[in-house]
Design a protein around this motif. Structure first.
Motif, PDB file in Angstrom:
ATOM      1  N   ILE A 224       0.821  -1.213   0.000  1.00 39.07           N
ATOM      2  CA  ILE A 224       0.000   0.000   0.000  1.00 39.07           C
ATOM      3  C   ILE A 224       0.855   1.263   0.000  1.00 39.07           C
ATOM      4  O   ILE A 224       0.363   2.342  -0.339  1.00 39.07           O
ATOM      5  CB  ILE A 224      -0.982   0.039   1.192  1.00 39.07           C
ATOM      6  CG1 ILE A 224      -0.232  -0.132   2.516  1.00 39.07           C
ATOM      7  CG2 ILE A 224      -2.069  -1.001   1.033  1.00 39.07           C
ATOM      8  CD1 ILE A 224      -1.131   0.037   3.741  1.00 39.07           C
ATOM      9  N   TYR A 225       2.126   1.131   0.332  1.00 36.58           N
ATOM     10  CA  TYR A 225       3.016   2.288   0.357  1.00 36.58           C
ATOM     11  C   TYR A 225       3.761   2.466  -0.971  1.00 36.58           C
ATOM     12  O   TYR A 225       4.573   3.380  -1.101  1.00 36.58           O
ATOM     13  CB  TYR A 225       4.018   2.153   1.507  1.00 36.58           C
ATOM     14  CG  TYR A 225       3.347   2.094   2.856  1.00 36.58           C
ATOM     15  CD1 TYR A 225       2.847   3.252   3.456  1.00 36.58           C
ATOM     16  CD2 TYR A 225       3.181   0.882   3.521  1.00 36.58           C
ATOM     17  CE1 TYR A 225       2.214   3.199   4.689  1.00 36.58           C
ATOM     18  CE2 TYR A 225       2.557   0.826   4.759  1.00 36.58           C
ATOM     19  CZ  TYR A 225       2.070   1.991   5.335  1.00 36.58           C
ATOM     20  OH  TYR A 225       1.444   1.937   6.552  1.00 36.58           O
ATOM     21  N   PHE A 226       3.490   1.577  -1.948  1.00 39.09           N
ATOM     22  CA  PHE A 226       4.163   1.636  -3.235  1.00 39.09           C
ATOM     23  C   PHE A 226       3.241   2.256  -4.283  1.00 39.09           C
ATOM     24  O   PHE A 226       2.021   2.152  -4.202  1.00 39.09           O
ATOM     25  CB  PHE A 226       4.560   0.233  -3.707  1.00 39.09           C
ATOM     26  CG  PHE A 226       5.603  -0.452  -2.868  1.00 39.09           C
ATOM     27  CD1 PHE A 226       6.236   0.199  -1.827  1.00 39.09           C
ATOM     28  CD2 PHE A 226       5.946  -1.773  -3.120  1.00 39.09           C
ATOM     29  CE1 PHE A 226       7.189  -0.435  -1.057  1.00 39.09           C
ATOM     30  CE2 PHE A 226       6.903  -2.426  -2.362  1.00 39.09           C
ATOM     31  CZ  PHE A 226       7.532  -1.750  -1.323  1.00 39.09           C
ATOM     32  N   SER A 227       3.840   2.851  -5.299  1.00 45.87           N
ATOM     33  CA  SER A 227       3.071   3.319  -6.447  1.00 45.87           C
ATOM     34  C   SER A 227       2.497   2.112  -7.190  1.00 45.87           C
ATOM     35  O   SER A 227       2.948   0.971  -7.016  1.00 45.87           O
ATOM     36  CB  SER A 227       3.958   4.127  -7.393  1.00 45.87           C
ATOM     37  OG  SER A 227       4.912   3.271  -8.017  1.00 45.87           O
ATOM     38  N   SER A 228       1.511   2.349  -8.057  1.00 48.04           N
ATOM     39  CA  SER A 228       0.893   1.259  -8.820  1.00 48.04           C
ATOM     40  C   SER A 228       1.917   0.533  -9.674  1.00 48.04           C
ATOM     41  O   SER A 228       1.917  -0.707  -9.768  1.00 48.04           O
ATOM     42  CB  SER A 228      -0.235   1.808  -9.695  1.00 48.04           C
ATOM     43  OG  SER A 228      -1.267   2.355  -8.900  1.00 48.04           O
ATOM     44  N   GLU A 229       2.815   1.297 -10.297  1.00 50.37           N
ATOM     45  CA  GLU A 229       3.849   0.692 -11.144  1.00 50.37           C
ATOM     46  C   GLU A 229       4.761  -0.216 -10.331  1.00 50.37           C
ATOM     47  O   GLU A 229       5.093  -1.336 -10.753  1.00 50.37           O
ATOM     48  CB  GLU A 229       4.662   1.788 -11.826  1.00 50.37           C
ATOM     49  CG  GLU A 229       5.757   1.264 -12.740  1.00 50.37           C
ATOM     50  CD  GLU A 229       6.576   2.384 -13.369  1.00 50.37           C
ATOM     51  OE1 GLU A 229       7.532   2.059 -14.088  1.00 50.37           O
ATOM     52  OE2 GLU A 229       6.250   3.573 -13.138  1.00 50.37           O
ATOM     53  N   LEU A 230       5.148   0.250  -9.160  1.00 53.77           N
ATOM     54  CA  LEU A 230       6.039  -0.538  -8.320  1.00 53.77           C
ATOM     55  C   LEU A 230       5.317  -1.760  -7.758  1.00 53.77           C
ATOM     56  O   LEU A 230       5.901  -2.847  -7.654  1.00 53.77           O
ATOM     57  CB  LEU A 230       6.590   0.330  -7.185  1.00 53.77           C
ATOM     58  CG  LEU A 230       7.603  -0.328  -6.249  1.00 53.77           C
ATOM     59  CD1 LEU A 230       8.765  -0.922  -7.035  1.00 53.77           C
ATOM     60  CD2 LEU A 230       8.112   0.673  -5.222  1.00 53.77           C
ATOM     61  N   GLN A 231       4.046  -1.615  -7.392  1.00 54.09           N
ATOM     62  CA  GLN A 231       3.275  -2.763  -6.920  1.00 54.09           C
ATOM     63  C   GLN A 231       3.268  -3.864  -7.973  1.00 54.09           C
ATOM     64  O   GLN A 231       3.454  -5.046  -7.661  1.00 54.09           O
ATOM     65  CB  GLN A 231       1.844  -2.343  -6.600  1.00 54.09           C
ATOM     66  CG  GLN A 231       1.702  -1.545  -5.319  1.00 54.09           C
ATOM     67  CD  GLN A 231       0.252  -1.249  -4.986  1.00 54.09           C
ATOM     68  OE1 GLN A 231      -0.633  -2.048  -5.234  1.00 54.09           O
ATOM     69  NE2 GLN A 231       0.011  -0.071  -4.419  1.00 54.09           N
ATOM     70  N   ASN A 232       3.036  -3.482  -9.221  1.00 56.35           N
ATOM     71  CA  ASN A 232       2.997  -4.471 -10.301  1.00 56.35           C
ATOM     72  C   ASN A 232       4.335  -5.182 -10.454  1.00 56.35           C
ATOM     73  O   ASN A 232       4.400  -6.397 -10.652  1.00 56.35           O
ATOM     74  CB  ASN A 232       2.600  -3.778 -11.603  1.00 56.35           C
ATOM     75  CG  ASN A 232       1.963  -4.724 -12.598  1.00 56.35           C
ATOM     76  OD1 ASN A 232       1.062  -5.482 -12.251  1.00 56.35           O
ATOM     77  ND2 ASN A 232       2.416  -4.676 -13.831  1.00 56.35           N
ATOM     78  N   LYS A 233       5.414  -4.417 -10.335  1.00 51.30           N
ATOM     79  CA  LYS A 233       6.759  -5.000 -10.416  1.00 51.30           C
ATOM     80  C   LYS A 233       6.992  -6.015  -9.307  1.00 51.30           C
ATOM     81  O   LYS A 233       7.506  -7.123  -9.544  1.00 51.30           O
ATOM     82  CB  LYS A 233       7.803  -3.884 -10.340  1.00 51.30           C
ATOM     83  CG  LYS A 233       9.242  -4.367 -10.285  1.00 51.30           C
ATOM     84  CD  LYS A 233      10.205  -3.200 -10.096  1.00 51.30           C
ATOM     85  CE  LYS A 233      11.627  -3.697  -9.886  1.00 51.30           C
ATOM     86  NZ  LYS A 233      12.583  -2.582  -9.640  1.00 51.30           N
ATOM     87  N   VAL A 234       6.595  -5.659  -8.087  1.00 47.15           N
ATOM     88  CA  VAL A 234       6.803  -6.553  -6.949  1.00 47.15           C
ATOM     89  C   VAL A 234       5.922  -7.792  -7.065  1.00 47.15           C
ATOM     90  O   VAL A 234       6.329  -8.901  -6.690  1.00 47.15           O
ATOM     91  CB  VAL A 234       6.548  -5.801  -5.625  1.00 47.15           C
ATOM     92  CG1 VAL A 234       6.611  -6.761  -4.438  1.00 47.15           C
ATOM     93  CG2 VAL A 234       7.574  -4.688  -5.440  1.00 47.15           C
ATOM     94  N   HIS A 235       4.712  -7.622  -7.601  1.00 45.54           N
ATOM     95  CA  HIS A 235       3.849  -8.787  -7.794  1.00 45.54           C
ATOM     96  C   HIS A 235       4.493  -9.798  -8.733  1.00 45.54           C
ATOM     97  O   HIS A 235       4.368 -11.023  -8.530  1.00 45.54           O
ATOM     98  CB  HIS A 235       2.486  -8.358  -8.321  1.00 45.54           C
ATOM     99  CG  HIS A 235       1.525  -7.971  -7.245  1.00 45.54           C
ATOM    100  ND1 HIS A 235       1.173  -8.844  -6.230  1.00 45.54           N
ATOM    101  CD2 HIS A 235       0.846  -6.813  -7.006  1.00 45.54           C
ATOM    102  CE1 HIS A 235       0.308  -8.250  -5.424  1.00 45.54           C
ATOM    103  NE2 HIS A 235       0.101  -7.020  -5.858  1.00 45.54           N
ATOM    104  N   TYR A 236       5.173  -9.343  -9.768  1.00 42.98           N
ATOM    105  CA  TYR A 236       5.872 -10.274 -10.651  1.00 42.98           C
ATOM    106  C   TYR A 236       7.049 -10.940  -9.938  1.00 42.98           C
ATOM    107  O   TYR A 236       7.344 -12.117 -10.175  1.00 42.98           O
ATOM    108  CB  TYR A 236       6.325  -9.568 -11.931  1.00 42.98           C
ATOM    109  CG  TYR A 236       5.247  -9.555 -12.988  1.00 42.98           C
ATOM    110  CD1 TYR A 236       5.039 -10.667 -13.798  1.00 42.98           C
ATOM    111  CD2 TYR A 236       4.421  -8.446 -13.151  1.00 42.98           C
ATOM    112  CE1 TYR A 236       4.037 -10.678 -14.751  1.00 42.98           C
ATOM    113  CE2 TYR A 236       3.412  -8.445 -14.110  1.00 42.98           C
ATOM    114  CZ  TYR A 236       3.226  -9.559 -14.906  1.00 42.98           C
ATOM    115  OH  TYR A 236       2.226  -9.570 -15.841  1.00 42.98           O
TER     116      TYR A 236
END
Length: 279
Positions: A224-236
């Protein structure tokens, strides 16, 4: 008269951009894609505590003042946690995920962003009660080395034990919670046996890569503390780190519903944000 007037918001954004760039270059910790409102709050709090008038002055202190960068990195680290937080999640994990794990010859669990370790110890207790701890290894990681040192000790303030006990019971605990720790007048010391299969290590979700294959990844209320772009990266990163049919557990305010990765999972317990990787 200023030929290139800037609105105050734009000036502030520029100052924060420069500050985060300096932090990255000096420390290797990359907050440039963190949720900007969260970062702004933490900068403002440090400015208030130290009576710093501008973000540019914060940048100057980061570059020139010994110890200030480390202080700011601690400010940016997210350390809000408690034992058996959101008890219904742990109850659901016990009921829906544990039956799968029983069939595994070994179990590898990654707690990403473990902070001071309360949820790591919660999982260790749950696995011990389910008879699985001897074949499990819990990898507990965080970007902040100071909080990892605290987590390794398994020592928590005694004034939190009443709330933790309530959480434990609501999470389906099988015993008296007090069986797991000893106390003095100030702290609760959890039994060293809970630590034997826990590996603590520094890992930065923003910049570091996968380091093993896991049957379960826990990352609750970090993204929740990450930007949407970074969240997507971490999900991968998480997807690549999970074994086939492995489980991903997120926080109550997080979801994969709007991520590119969603076709690669199925919901196990949707309201508790427990997902299973599908081939």
């Amino acid at each position: 008269m200023d030929r290139f007037p800037l609105q105050q918001k734009t000036r502030t954004d520029l100052e924060i951009d420069l500050l985060l760039e300096a932090i990255f270059r000096l420390s290797g910790f990359d907050f440039r894609q963190y949720n900007r409102s969260s970062i702004s709050r933490r900068i403002s709090n440090r400015m208030r505590i130290d009576n710093i008038p501008t973000i540019s002055r914060v940048l100057e202190k980061v570059i020139h003042e010994n110890g200030f960068l480390e202080q700011l990195l601690n400010d940016f680290s997210i350390n809000v946690t408690e034992m058996f937080r959101n008890p219904s999640f742990f109850n659901a994990f016990r009921q829906e995920v544990i039956p799968y794990l029983r069939d595994y010859p070994e179990i590898r669990i990654w707690h990403a962003g473990c902070a001071t370790g309360e949820e790591v110890f919660s999982m260790a207790i749950l696995l011990q009660e389910e008879g699985l701890m001897d074949k499990a290894v819990i990898y507990a990681t965080d970007m902040n080395e100071q909080v990892l040192e605290k987590a390794k000790k398994g020592v928590f303030p005694i004034n939190k034990m009443q709330a933790y006990t309530k959480n434990y019971m609501l999470a389906g605990g099988h015993h008296a919670f007090s069986e797991y720790y000893k106390i003095d007048y100030q702290y609760a010391y959890f039994h060293p046996s809970l630590l034997k299969n826990i590996i603590f290590a520094q890992h930065n979700l923003v910049t570091d890569q996968s380091f093993n294959e896991f049957h379960v990844i826990m990352c609750r209320n970090v993204l929740i503390y990450f930007s949407s772009e970074l969240q997507n990266k971490v999900h991968y990163l998480f997807y690549e780190s999970l074994s086939n049919n492995g489980f991903l557990s997120l926080g109550d305010k997080e979801t994969i519903r709007f991520e590119d990765i969603i076709p690669k999972y199925k919901e196990i317990v949707g309201n508790e944000k427990i997902y299973q990787k599908i081939e």
